[in-house]
Motif scaffolding. Structure first.
Motif, PDB file in Angstrom:
ATOM      1  N   TYR A 322       0.831  -1.210   0.000  1.00  0.00           N
ATOM      2  CA  TYR A 322       0.000   0.000   0.000  1.00  0.00           C
ATOM      3  C   TYR A 322       0.868   1.263   0.000  1.00  0.00           C
ATOM      4  O   TYR A 322       0.620   2.201  -0.762  1.00  0.00           O
ATOM      5  N   TYR A 323       1.886   1.282   0.860  1.00  0.00           N
ATOM      6  CA  TYR A 323       2.736   2.466   0.978  1.00  0.00           C
ATOM      7  C   TYR A 323       3.942   2.439   0.040  1.00  0.00           C
ATOM      8  O   TYR A 323       4.592   3.467  -0.151  1.00  0.00           O
ATOM      9  N   GLY A 324       4.244   1.267  -0.516  1.00  0.00           N
ATOM     10  CA  GLY A 324       5.416   1.174  -1.379  1.00  0.00           C
ATOM     11  C   GLY A 324       6.722   1.242  -0.626  1.00  0.00           C
ATOM     12  O   GLY A 324       7.753   1.626  -1.191  1.00  0.00           O
ATOM     13  N   LYS A 325       6.698   0.878   0.667  1.00  0.00           N
ATOM     14  CA  LYS A 325       7.899   0.935   1.500  1.00  0.00           C
ATOM     15  C   LYS A 325       8.003  -0.354   2.320  1.00  0.00           C
ATOM     16  O   LYS A 325       6.979  -0.975   2.642  1.00  0.00           O
ATOM     17  N   PRO A 326       9.245  -0.755   2.695  1.00  0.00           N
ATOM     18  CA  PRO A 326       9.388  -1.958   3.516  1.00  0.00           C
ATOM     19  C   PRO A 326       8.690  -1.792   4.866  1.00  0.00           C
ATOM     20  O   PRO A 326       8.657  -0.701   5.436  1.00  0.00           O
ATOM     21  N   VAL A 327       8.127  -2.877   5.359  1.00  0.00           N
ATOM     22  CA  VAL A 327       7.431  -2.883   6.648  1.00  0.00           C
ATOM     23  C   VAL A 327       7.976  -4.035   7.485  1.00  0.00           C
ATOM     24  O   VAL A 327       7.970  -5.184   7.038  1.00  0.00           O
ATOM     25  N   LEU A 328       8.424  -3.714   8.712  1.00  0.00           N
ATOM     26  CA  LEU A 328       8.965  -4.722   9.621  1.00  0.00           C
ATOM     27  C   LEU A 328       8.067  -4.851  10.842  1.00  0.00           C
ATOM     28  O   LEU A 328       7.797  -3.860  11.532  1.00  0.00           O
ATOM     29  N   ALA A 329       7.593  -6.060  11.075  1.00  0.00           N
ATOM     30  CA  ALA A 329       6.864  -6.374  12.306  1.00  0.00           C
ATOM     31  C   ALA A 329       7.771  -7.279  13.131  1.00  0.00           C
ATOM     32  O   ALA A 329       7.853  -8.486  12.875  1.00  0.00           O
ATOM     33  N   VAL A 330       8.480  -6.693  14.095  1.00  0.00           N
ATOM     34  CA  VAL A 330       9.421  -7.458  14.907  1.00  0.00           C
ATOM     35  C   VAL A 330       8.696  -8.498  15.743  1.00  0.00           C
ATOM     36  O   VAL A 330       9.207  -9.586  15.988  1.00  0.00           O
ATOM     37  N   ASP A 331       7.475  -8.181  16.165  1.00  0.00           N
ATOM     38  CA  ASP A 331       6.674  -9.118  16.953  1.00  0.00           C
ATOM     39  C   ASP A 331       5.244  -9.082  16.419  1.00  0.00           C
ATOM     40  O   ASP A 331       4.493  -8.130  16.662  1.00  0.00           O
ATOM     41  N   ILE A 332       4.883 -10.108  15.634  1.00  0.00           N
ATOM     42  CA  ILE A 332       3.549 -10.155  15.029  1.00  0.00           C
ATOM     43  C   ILE A 332       2.466 -10.088  16.095  1.00  0.00           C
ATOM     44  O   ILE A 332       1.424  -9.443  15.907  1.00  0.00           O
ATOM     45  N   ASP A 333       2.697 -10.729  17.213  1.00  0.00           N
ATOM     46  CA  ASP A 333       1.683 -10.804  18.262  1.00  0.00           C
ATOM     47  C   ASP A 333       1.295  -9.420  18.771  1.00  0.00           C
ATOM     48  O   ASP A 333       0.142  -9.188  19.135  1.00  0.00           O
ATOM     49  N   ARG A 334       2.228  -8.478  18.781  1.00  0.00           N
ATOM     50  CA  ARG A 334       1.955  -7.160  19.350  1.00  0.00           C
ATOM     51  C   ARG A 334       1.816  -6.062  18.296  1.00  0.00           C
ATOM     52  O   ARG A 334       1.401  -4.957  18.636  1.00  0.00           O
ATOM     53  N   ASP A 335       2.170  -6.344  17.074  1.00  0.00           N
ATOM     54  CA  ASP A 335       2.137  -5.309  16.040  1.00  0.00           C
ATOM     55  C   ASP A 335       0.687  -4.979  15.698  1.00  0.00           C
ATOM     56  O   ASP A 335      -0.094  -5.866  15.349  1.00  0.00           O
ATOM     57  N   PRO A 336       0.271  -3.700  15.763  1.00  0.00           N
ATOM     58  CA  PRO A 336      -1.132  -3.338  15.502  1.00  0.00           C
ATOM     59  C   PRO A 336      -1.585  -3.659  14.087  1.00  0.00           C
ATOM     60  O   PRO A 336      -2.763  -3.926  13.847  1.00  0.00           O
ATOM     61  N   ARG A 337      -0.649  -3.654  13.131  1.00  0.00           N
ATOM     62  CA  ARG A 337      -1.036  -3.937  11.751  1.00  0.00           C
ATOM     63  C   ARG A 337      -1.396  -5.398  11.541  1.00  0.00           C
ATOM     64  O   ARG A 337      -2.016  -5.756  10.534  1.00  0.00           O
ATOM     65  N   TRP A 338      -0.995  -6.245  12.485  1.00  0.00           N
ATOM     66  CA  TRP A 338      -1.219  -7.680  12.342  1.00  0.00           C
ATOM     67  C   TRP A 338      -2.404  -8.195  13.164  1.00  0.00           C
ATOM     68  O   TRP A 338      -2.746  -9.376  13.060  1.00  0.00           O
ATOM     69  N   GLN A 339      -2.997  -7.354  13.985  1.00  0.00           N
ATOM     70  CA  GLN A 339      -3.989  -7.853  14.934  1.00  0.00           C
ATOM     71  C   GLN A 339      -5.137  -8.638  14.297  1.00  0.00           C
ATOM     72  O   GLN A 339      -5.506  -9.705  14.784  1.00  0.00           O
TER      73      GLN A 339
END
Length: 864
Positions: A322-339
């Motif tokens: 969507y943003y055209g930029k790399p996205v890092l979720a260090v912890d999927i469990d806590r990342d808001p984008r992954w909820q």
């Protein structure tokens, strides 16, 4: 004399025996420098028999230490033997007093091999500190005893940090293949030869480093291992990353499906980065993701991703796209984008995700490349290097996949109307005949637009294309969903009517004639449109596809003779049409023999500066009885009756003659393009003929460009390819005409000696407004320029089209925007007018430029 013969020395028998068995040479001399004892080892060292030494002066031994033996001596010398040869020897001198007399004992040991070994080790030390490969020497317990300078550079450990530590403790890690190293070590200890292994090691700061470890042993004289030697070459980038590039390029050349390419890429990445689970998702034009590769992900997970829309809070991949930029979720469990999405990755043990967008050359996000981790973490430096390589490789693969899909579609569909083309029509007709039940019929109708050439000649090809598209729409509206409509080329269409007899086919033909009677608006003009239709019936008229098509074609000509805007069925008397073709063939043979053909020249213009790039020579035929005969008629006829090769060779001679004439007149025309038939390229003497023609007119090879179609290498490919290579070896250019309208293959195109790629005029329709047409033209431009070819667009009719092509980076354009095909005299007038217009435009531009702006460029322009 022996030692026992000397009264001053009483040597016990046991001592004498010991001296004889000693490995070192033993020489005893008295105070008068007489040799009193000379053992067997001394005989071998000096190559001097004992009998020749005893009792003689010690000077024959050339030992400086005996010249004045006042003190004990230990030294390493170069010993000259009695035969003049040399060896390296360690000597020690001892003084002995016995019964009041003084003796000197010299002990000599051959250390030649040891000295050479020391020299070699010294040289190796010097070399090892100069090499960029890491060197490690360990003892038999694999504790480090030596490292070179490159070791510190690669792994970050100084020599004092490394020495004394076990190799496994220092460099091995979670994904080091310890078993491969252990096998090598075991083999060495068992007396076997060294070997090599490709393993992952770890630097001082924990970064993964792939190395090729070449391991061997230093042994003593008895073959026992004294030290282990390892030469470590960092292949992280040179080998591992290049293996990814090779994997993709080979797969693309072999035209492997994109899903298989993505799967291979992910598997290879997981081999060289064992910490990760790799995924590649395609992002379609509507913004939905579709799995391409992810062999280590469960199928249920991949299926859950299919069709998910990208967005600002859609995990790592959806957000990155969507943003055209790399996205890092260090912890999927806590990342808001992954909820909303975390349950499934967490359930399969995936705890972190790093996703990078894959972009096309125009900036579109076309995929995401993701690394999943089994523990919360960020990517390592090695992982970032892998992704940097893979996003580019992924973009290449996906763009090629899109281009291949489009070209595959074009291979079976007409680009202008989207209808099945000649190739696909044969498949459809064959299938309809095969499925025809006993007692049923298949009707085949050939339709040719009446007076279509007048539209092209008066209104231009853009108007003609618009007319053909409208014709296709009207034809579709008059047939049933089970019927099939296709375009053979030009203004010829085919209607396939399964399960129709003559009566049913006649009703369809009548409906078509009535539908075409309604006037058509082309721009500000209203035009009448009509067509001649010829019909043949299977199995009444023929039982094979070729005869059926020939009969429909003959019936269509009969409809034209009947006054057009009507239909006719095939009948036996139509075989007279074959006689007409014989007449036309005879007239064509006469025209070639009597030099009645002529060439017209259409200019090709560079988009960058408006300068002339060259001209295309187009064959024309005017017959005294038949009038102007269209190339669309006499070129296929020439191919059928075996005259096309003569026309091609004549065209080369005439075009070169005209070029030479223009150059003598001072006209600067860079090159002339001549169209050849595929049949010309089956002639192995074509290159020789071209060379003779160029020489006869004193023209350089680059003044000539030969245009070929894809059919040139579809049959007798080996011969055609050799002919093409021979022509390119002359320096003559080759241009691939009508690209994308036949059997385009990127892997084949990449290996052909083509210098120029021509975009067919059918691509130009509504290119400034139609997103589909623009996408196709964009793909063709990129394919051509990506292969280092000049790209030429044909059929450019409007300034809007030219502007779009210029923005795409298309190199050259030609078409009615600049000029139709002109006689030589008319072209000369056009060239002068064009040059004057360019000069005026340049002056106007410079006059609008401030006086103090780029004065150097203004001066250069005026001087030109």
């Amino acid at each position: 004399m022996s030692v026992n013969d000397c009264p001053a020395i009483k040597t016990p028998e046991v001592l004498l025996a010991a001296l004889e068995l000693a490995e070192d040479g033993v020489v005893i001399v008295d105070a008068g420098r007489r040799i009193m004892h000379f053992n067997a080892a001394a005989e071998r060292l000096w190559k001097l028999p004992r009998a020749d030494a005893l009792g003689r002066d010690a000077g024959i031994l050339a030992l400086k230490c005996l010249a004045d033996p006042v003190v004990d001596v230990r030294d390493e010398i170069s010993l000259v033997r009695c035969d003049g040869s040399r060896l390296r020897a360690a000597i020690s001198l001892s003084t002995i007093t016995a019964d009041g007399a003084t003796y000197h004992a010299v002990y000599v040991r051959d250390v030649t091999e040891e000295a050479e070994r020391r020299v070699r080790i010294g040289l190796l030390n010097a070399v090892s500190d100069q090499t960029n490969r890491a060197v490690i020497i360990t003892d038999t317990e694999l504790k480090i005893r030596y490292t070179n300078a490159a070791f510190a550079t690669v792994f970050g450990y100084a020599s004092d940090e490394a020495e004394g530590r076990p190799v496994s403790e220092l460099l091995a890690g979670r994904h080091t293949d310890r078993r491969a190293l252990a096998r090598l070590g075991k083999r060495l200890m068992a007396g076997g030869r060294g070997g090599e292994a490709e393993v992952m090691l770890y630097s001082k700061d924990g970064e993964e480093i792939w190395v090729v470890a070449r391991i061997d042993a230093f042994r003593d004289r008895k073959g026992r291992v004294k030290h282990i030697f390892a030469l470590l070459e960092d292949v992280t980038e040179t080998k591992q990353l290049r293996s990814l590039q090779q994997l993709i390029t080979v797969a693309l050349a072999d035209e492997v499906p994109i899903t298989e390419i993505a799967d291979r890429l992910c598997r290879r990445v997981e081999e060289i980065a064992p910490d990760v689970v790799c995924s590649l998702l395609h992002v379609d034009a509507a913004g939905f993701v579709h799995p391409l590769g992810g062999p280590s992900l469960p199928d249920v997970y991949s299926r859950a991703l299919d069709g998910v829309a990208i967005g600002p809070e859609v995990g790592s991949c959806g957000t990155a796209a969507y943003y055209g930029k790399p996205v890092l979720a260090v912890d999927i469990d806590r990342d808001p984008r992954w909820q909303p999405y975390k349950a499934m990755p967490l359930s399969i043990g995936l705890r972190a995700c790093w996703s990078t967008p894959v972009k096309a050359k125009d900036g579109r996000v076309i995929a995401t490349f993701a690394f999943y981790y089994r523990e919360p973490r960020a990517p390592s430096r090695w992982h970032r290097r892998i992704v940097d390589a893979c996003v580019n490789l992924g973009a290449l693969a996906i763009e090629r996949k899109e281009a291949r899909a489009e070209i595959a579609r074009l291979a079976y569909h007409d680009i202008l109307t989207g209808l099945p083309n000649r190739v696909q029509l044969r498949h459809l007709i064959t299938a309809a005949i095969d499925e025809c039940r006993p007692g049923s019929h298949v009707a085949l109708a050939f339709l040719d637009l009446d007076h279509f050439k007048d539209v092209n000649d008066t209104l231009g090809h853009a108007a003609g294309d618009e007319l053909l598209v409208e014709l296709a729409h009207r034809l579709r509206a008059q047939i049933e969903p089970s019927d099939m409509l296709g375009r053979l080329g030009g203004d010829e269409f085919v209607v396939l009517l399964p399960n129709r007899d003559a009566e049913g086919a006649a009703r369809v033909a009548s409906r078509i004639t009535e539908a075409l009677a309604e006037p058509l608006r082309l721009g500000a003009r209203q035009m009448q449109m009509s067509a001649s239709i010829g019909i043949s019936i299977y199995p009444d008229h023929a039982t094979d596809i070729d005869t059926l098509m020939q009969q429909a074609d003959a019936a269509m000509y009969k409809a034209k003779q009947a006054g057009r805007s009507t239909h006719r069925f095939f009948s036996a008397d139509m075989n007279g049409l074959a006689e007409q073709r014989l007449v036309l063939t005879a007239a064509l043979r006469r025209a070639i023999a009597e030099d009645q053909l002529s060439l017209r020249y259409q200019p090709q213009i560079r988009t960058a500066d408006g300068a002339i790039h060259g001209v295309e020579a187009l064959a024309r035929w005017h017959d005294a009885d038949l009038g102007d005969v269209s190339p669309a008629k006499f070129i296929p006829l020439a191919e059928e009756c075996g005259l096309i090769e003569q026309i091609g060779l004549w065209s080369i001679r005439e075009a070169c003659r005209q070029m030479a004439s223009w150059r003598r007149a001072g006209l600067d025309i860079p090159s002339v393009s001549v169209n050849l038939s595929p049949i010309n390229f089956r002639n192995v003497l074509l290159a020789k003929h071209v060379g003779h023609v160029l020489a006869a007119h004193d023209l350089p090879a680059d003044a000539l460009m030969l245009e070929i179609t894809e059919g040139a290498f579809m049959q007798e490919r080996a011969v055609a390819l050799e002919t093409m290579k021979a022509i390119r070896a002359l320096g003559v250019g080759l241009s691939l005409d009508d690209f994308g309208t036949g059997y385009s293959s990127l892997s084949r195109l990449a290996h052909l000696p083509i210098r120029e790629l021509k975009i067919d005029r059918s691509f130009m329709r509504d290119i400034e407004a139609d997103a589909g047409a623009l996408a196709i033209a964009t793909a063709v431009v990129r394919v051509g320029q990506g292969l280092g070819m000049t790209v030429v667009a044909e059929g450019v009719e409007t300034e809007a089209q030219r502007k779009v092509l210029a923005e795409l980076g298309c190199d050259v354009v030609q078409g009615f925007l600049y000029a139709p095909a002109l006689t030589p005299v008319a072209f000369e007038r056009w060239l002068l007018d064009h040059g004057a217009a360019r000069a005026k435009a340049m002056r106007d531009h410079l006059d609008r430029t401030p006086a103090d702006a780029v004065p150097v460029k203004r001066s250069a322009a005026h001087s030109a």
